[in-house]
Design a protein around this motif. Structure first.
Motif, PDB file in Angstrom:
ATOM      1  N   THR A  44      57.786  36.586  30.248  1.00 55.15           N
ATOM      2  CA  THR A  44      57.553  37.518  31.366  1.00 55.15           C
ATOM      3  C   THR A  44      57.720  38.963  30.901  1.00 55.15           C
ATOM      4  O   THR A  44      56.950  39.864  31.312  1.00 55.15           O
ATOM      5  CB  THR A  44      58.515  37.199  32.510  1.00 55.15           C
ATOM      6  N   ALA A 101      56.506  34.676  45.394  1.00 50.47           N
ATOM      7  CA  ALA A 101      56.280  35.696  44.366  1.00 50.47           C
ATOM      8  C   ALA A 101      56.434  37.100  44.946  1.00 50.47           C
ATOM      9  O   ALA A 101      57.030  37.983  44.314  1.00 50.47           O
ATOM     10  CB  ALA A 101      54.904  35.516  43.752  1.00 50.47           C
ATOM     11  N   LEU A 104      60.069  38.043  45.341  1.00 50.78           N
ATOM     12  CA  LEU A 104      60.676  38.388  44.049  1.00 50.78           C
ATOM     13  C   LEU A 104      60.269  39.797  43.626  1.00 50.78           C
ATOM     14  O   LEU A 104      61.092  40.569  43.105  1.00 50.78           O
ATOM     15  CB  LEU A 104      60.266  37.369  42.973  1.00 50.78           C
ATOM     16  N   LEU A 124      60.083  29.998  38.704  1.00 48.74           N
ATOM     17  CA  LEU A 124      59.584  31.369  38.838  1.00 48.74           C
ATOM     18  C   LEU A 124      60.531  32.337  38.155  1.00 48.74           C
ATOM     19  O   LEU A 124      61.760  32.173  38.209  1.00 48.74           O
ATOM     20  CB  LEU A 124      59.440  31.757  40.309  1.00 48.74           C
ATOM     21  N   ALA A 126      60.825  36.816  37.452  1.00 47.34           N
ATOM     22  CA  ALA A 126      60.265  38.138  37.785  1.00 47.34           C
ATOM     23  C   ALA A 126      60.946  39.196  36.930  1.00 47.34           C
ATOM     24  O   ALA A 126      62.171  39.159  36.763  1.00 47.34           O
ATOM     25  CB  ALA A 126      60.438  38.447  39.258  1.00 47.34           C
ATOM     26  N   VAL A 140      55.420  38.533  37.851  1.00 42.98           N
ATOM     27  CA  VAL A 140      55.964  37.231  38.250  1.00 42.98           C
ATOM     28  C   VAL A 140      55.266  36.156  37.435  1.00 42.98           C
ATOM     29  O   VAL A 140      54.031  36.119  37.385  1.00 42.98           O
ATOM     30  CB  VAL A 140      55.769  36.983  39.751  1.00 42.98           C
TER      31      VAL A 140
END
Length: 462
Positions: A44, A101, A104, A124, A126, A140
């Motif tokens: 990420t 999402a 977040l 998930l 972020a 995300v």
């Protein structure tokens, strides 16, 4: 014993395996989760760095698209949002992230550490694009939890396999250890049983088992050798005494017979009295030898049918009883029991009891011999209606010459007591209802299948 050793060791091993394997599997599972999360957050951050160049520096989105394409090829779903929570770029599967999402992204844009939701089947993550306090946007990334679940399943599977293998090894080791300890003890038990049944030359194996068991076997062999020597010595003494006493008594009786043939009447009367004393002495010697043989006997139990022996001995003694005007009969018996006695012992027991009863019974009296089954024993009773015995006489009747009221040698009941007890039975004296004496024998039954079925069924049928 072997089962106790086996189950104890298996239970102990199971506890140790649970205490060792389960915490290790839990630790590896937690470490795998952390590593998977760190890998996802690193991916990420790479996309977030490319997004910062596009959103903050105004560079072309070429690098961002390249990173998104790499994420898509890896199976991840990534979405890039600007500061107004507007979707800037994403992988084809990012549309499925939905409201989770966006929540977040809002947390990241406010400068808060987001808490990834627990979504079934995916994880998930972020990250802010740019400065954490004033991010230009947020990224995300959703990654499937399938690989993580597979790794965790593999960890627990290997842990279970290790536990099962350890438990199987423990079972095998426990069984071998239990057999190593219990088998020599079982052999020693069998040797002791055969020695008790009369096999005086029986010896135990001193080469198998732990040192303690080998020492026990050696001690048993020493005891068995001494017992064999003592019994053989006693048998030799009895044989010598029998020969040394009977021979001069027989010679003395012959000489008295010769003297009586040519003596006058007064001398013949005296010689007849001497002959009666010699006959009494002969009977006494025979009785003492019979007691000695009974006391040194180590019988080997055999299956003896009580009804057959009772019928045989009653038939043998009936002529003697009829000469004295006594009725001798076998009482009605129920189930014909089979007892475990030494060969010929029941015949000898009944001969002594019937002889005593015939001597004690008055003319016109009766003697009855009956039998029945009482649980694990067979009960035989010899009942007469003679004068009976006082309580003091019954208390000492089983001792040698213990009964001062006895008309014979006073050894018959001593022989009976010894033969019954050496075979594991009991004998007692009771008063016959209406007068007389009853001898009650409780003899061990032969462990046949019929006896076992009766025991399981709750006792013999009446």
């Amino acid at each position: 014993m072997s089962r106790r050793i086996t189950w104890t060791l298996v239970a102990l091993t199971s506890v140790l395996l649970v205490l060792a394997v389960v915490p290790l599997a839990v630790s590896l599972t937690a470490r795998e989760r952390v590593a998977y999360r760190d890998s996802q957050r690193a991916a990420t951050r790479v996309i977030a760095a490319a997004a910062e160049e596009h959103l903050s520096d105004g560079k072309a989105a070429t690098t961002l698209r390249t990173e998104l394409a790499a994420a898509a090829r890896a199976g991840d779903c990534a979405a890039v949002y600007d500061a107004s929570v507007r979707l800037v770029a994403s992988t084809p599967c990012a549309a499925a992230q939905g409201e989770e999402a966006e929540e977040l992204v809002e947390d990241v844009l406010r400068g808060r550490e987001p808490e990834p939701p627990d979504s079934e089947g995916r994880l998930l993550a972020a990250e802010p694009a740019g400065d954490v306090r004033e991010p230009a946007g947020a990224v995300v990334l959703a990654r499937s939890s399938g690989p993580l679940d597979a790794r965790i399943a593999a960890i627990w599977g290997w842990s279970a396999a290790i536990g099962v293998a350890g438990l199987a090894a423990s079972v095998l080791l426990s069984v071998r250890l239990a057999r190593w300890v219990s088998r020599p003890l079982s052999t020693l038990d069998a040797s002791a049983r055969r020695l008790g049944e009369g096999a005086l030359d029986e010896r135990a194996d001193v080469r198998a088992g732990p040192p303690e068991v080998r020492r026990l076997a050696a001690t048993f062999n020493t005891m068995a050798a001494r017992t064999e020597a003592l019994v053989h010595g006693h048998r030799a003494v009895v044989a010598d005494v029998s020969h040394q006493l009977r021979t001069p008594l027989a010679a003395l009786r012959l000489r008295l017979d010769v003297l009586a043939a040519g003596a006058d009447r007064a001398t013949a009367v005296e010689l007849a009295s001497a002959q009666e004393e010699i006959s009494r002495l002969s009977r006494l010697v025979d009785g003492l030898l019979a007691v000695a043989r009974a006391e040194q006997a180590v019988p080997r139990p055999t299956a003896v049918r009580v009804d057959e022996v009772v019928a045989d001995r009653v038939a043998a003694w009936t002529p003697v009883a009829e000469e004295r005007g006594v009725l001798l009969a076998a009482g009605p018996g129920g189930t014909a029991p089979t007892v475990a006695l030494g060969a010929g012992h029941l015949e000898q027991i009944l001969d002594n009891l019937i002889a005593n009863a015939v001597d004690a019974a008055r003319s016109g009296g009766s003697i009855r011999v009956d039998h029945r089954v009482t649980g694990a024993a067979a009960r035989v009773r010899v009942r007469d209606d003679g004068p009976g015995m006082t309580a003091e006489a019954k208390a000492v009747a089983f001792r040698r010459f213990g009964n001062p009221e006895a008309g014979g040698t006073g050894l018959g009941l001593a022989i009976v007591h010894r033969l019954v007890t050496v075979n594991g039975g009991t004998v007692r004296l009771e008063d016959t209802p209406g007068g007389g004496l009853t001898v009650v024998l409780d003899l061990p039954r032969w462990p046949d299948r019929e006896g076992k079925r009766e025991k399981r069924a709750g006792g013999p049928r009446s």
